[in-house]
Design a protein around this motif. Structure first.
Motif, PDB file in Angstrom:
ATOM      1  N   PHE A  74       0.857  -1.181   0.000  1.00 23.96           N
ATOM      2  CA  PHE A  74       0.000   0.000   0.000  1.00 23.96           C
ATOM      3  C   PHE A  74       0.901   1.241   0.000  1.00 23.96           C
ATOM      4  O   PHE A  74       1.482   1.603   1.012  1.00 23.96           O
ATOM      5  N   ALA A  75       1.043   1.871  -1.171  1.00 23.60           N
ATOM      6  CA  ALA A  75       1.839   3.097  -1.273  1.00 23.60           C
ATOM      7  C   ALA A  75       0.956   4.295  -0.956  1.00 23.60           C
ATOM      8  O   ALA A  75      -0.234   4.297  -1.264  1.00 23.60           O
ATOM      9  N   THR A  82       3.678   6.062  -8.939  1.00 22.68           N
ATOM     10  CA  THR A  82       3.331   5.751 -10.326  1.00 22.68           C
ATOM     11  C   THR A  82       4.178   4.600 -10.852  1.00 22.68           C
ATOM     12  O   THR A  82       3.669   3.664 -11.487  1.00 22.68           O
ATOM     13  N   ALA A  83       5.484   4.640 -10.580  1.00 21.62           N
ATOM     14  CA  ALA A  83       6.375   3.574 -11.039  1.00 21.62           C
ATOM     15  C   ALA A  83       6.008   2.238 -10.395  1.00 21.62           C
ATOM     16  O   ALA A  83       5.976   1.194 -11.072  1.00 21.62           O
ATOM     17  N   ALA A 100      -3.539  13.734  -8.076  1.00 22.06           N
ATOM     18  CA  ALA A 100      -3.706  13.863  -9.523  1.00 22.06           C
ATOM     19  C   ALA A 100      -2.470  14.572 -10.097  1.00 22.06           C
ATOM     20  O   ALA A 100      -1.807  15.329  -9.388  1.00 22.06           O
ATOM     21  N   PRO A 101      -2.146  14.307 -11.388  1.00 22.80           N
ATOM     22  CA  PRO A 101      -2.863  13.464 -12.354  1.00 22.80           C
ATOM     23  C   PRO A 101      -2.618  11.984 -12.086  1.00 22.80           C
ATOM     24  O   PRO A 101      -1.496  11.585 -11.774  1.00 22.80           O
ATOM     25  N   PHE A 102      -3.679  11.178 -12.213  1.00 22.43           N
ATOM     26  CA  PHE A 102      -3.561   9.766 -11.909  1.00 22.43           C
ATOM     27  C   PHE A 102      -3.037   8.998 -13.120  1.00 22.43           C
ATOM     28  O   PHE A 102      -3.310   9.358 -14.255  1.00 22.43           O
ATOM     29  N   PRO A 103      -2.264   7.928 -12.883  1.00 22.57           N
ATOM     30  CA  PRO A 103      -1.705   7.158 -14.003  1.00 22.57           C
ATOM     31  C   PRO A 103      -2.813   6.605 -14.889  1.00 22.57           C
ATOM     32  O   PRO A 103      -3.829   6.118 -14.391  1.00 22.57           O
TER      33      PRO A 103
END
Length: 305
Positions: free
Chosen positions: A104-105, A141-142, A156-159
């Motif tokens: 859980f990031a 994101t990575a 946001a912005p979401f991947p």
């Protein structure tokens, strides 16, 4: 019991496009977030406006803004999407276990919420093992794209290509400035007072900044992709720029070398950053769906807005 006539309701896909455009104030950025083409997003909004018989956005060549009707309908649309996600989460839970470990990031700024979710999930689903991982936007994101993190609370912005739900907003109410500087003791800061100062913008604020403010600040922006807000305060203290800051940051960070004068109403008022829960719907385990539902419940109880 009389059932509502769901057949007359617009598709969830179109409602999701409305929420994405509203959060990004951009059709192109919404299309990237949703992994759709821009014409497809535009068609979804046009279709939704026809079904509802209301105009949701005012569009010009330079900016997109919500109409009064759009602003009124947005929280209902967000709640509807969250209910649909909760429905899917409960169905997945009932389908039976598919795994145990969840990485859980979470953005460090909302660490209190992440810890609360982990505690609540441990009580409600003791078989789910949660590994908490503080991660700023680029890291989260990575990890989501690589599959090393199953779920992330991020800004946001979401991947693109991933599910997003449980959105909430952090109001941007203050300006981070060097202590002892001319603005540190200001009772409020207005747009014209930023002239001559480099400005550091959180990524989540840049994507939602109204077009008029973006145009006014464009020549002064030293960075528009800040995702480590606490770390960026080092740049502020060193005199490298001023940074609009969410109220939550001012409440959790105390530094003698940083001042937080409030932003004035009007031209700099009503700024906010959008956060949400991001996850891969196609590969979600029962435990991941339980975590999604737990985040939604925690936000309802906290009434984050």
């Amino acid at each position: 019991m009389d059932l509502p006539d769901w057949r007359a309701a617009p598709p969830l896909r179109d409602i999701g496009c409305f929420v994405a455009v509203a959060c990004n104030l951009s059709f192109s950025r919404a299309a990237v977030q949703l992994d759709m083409s821009q014409p497809a997003v535009s068609q979804a909004i046009a279709r939704l406006e026809r079904v509802l018989d209301v105009r949701l956005f005012e569009r010009t060549s330079r900016e997109v803004q919500l109409t009064p009707a759009g602003r009124t309908l947005l929280p209902h649309a967000e709640a509807l999407l969250q209910q649909a996600a909760a429905f899917s989460a409960e169905a997945s839970r009932l389908a039976g276990p598919r795994g145990k470990s969840i990485r859980f990031a979470y953005d460090p700024l909302v660490g209190t919420l992440a810890a609360q979710v982990a505690r609540r999930l441990a009580r409600n689903a003791p078989d789910a093992e949660v590994e908490l991982r503080p991660a700023v936007w680029t890291e989260a994101t990575a990890e989501l794209n690589q599959g090393t993190a199953a779920v992330a609370i991020m800004s946001a912005p979401f991947p693109p290509g991933l599910a997003t739900t449980a959105r909430f907003h952090l109001p941007v109410t203050h300006l981070a400035v060097p202590a002892g500087g001319p603005l540190a003791t200001a009772s409020s800061v207005r747009l014209e007072q930023l002239t001559g100062h480099p400005v550091l913008l959180p990524r989540a604020l840049w994507v939602q900044l109204p077009g008029r403010l973006r145009a006014a600040l464009q020549s002064q922006v030293a960075a528009y992709d800040i995702d480590d807000l606490a770390g960026a305060l080092d740049l502020v203290a060193a005199g490298r720029g001023l940074m609009p800051a969410p109220r939550l940051l001012t409440e959790t960070v105390r530094r003698p070398d940083i001042g937080f004068p409030p932003l004035g109403d009007g031209d700099l008022g009503d700024l906010r950053m959008t956060y949400g829960l991001v996850w891969d719907r196609e590969n979600a385990s029962t435990q991941v769906m339980a975590l999604v539902q737990t985040v939604q419940e925690a936000l309802r109880r906290r009434n984050v807005a």
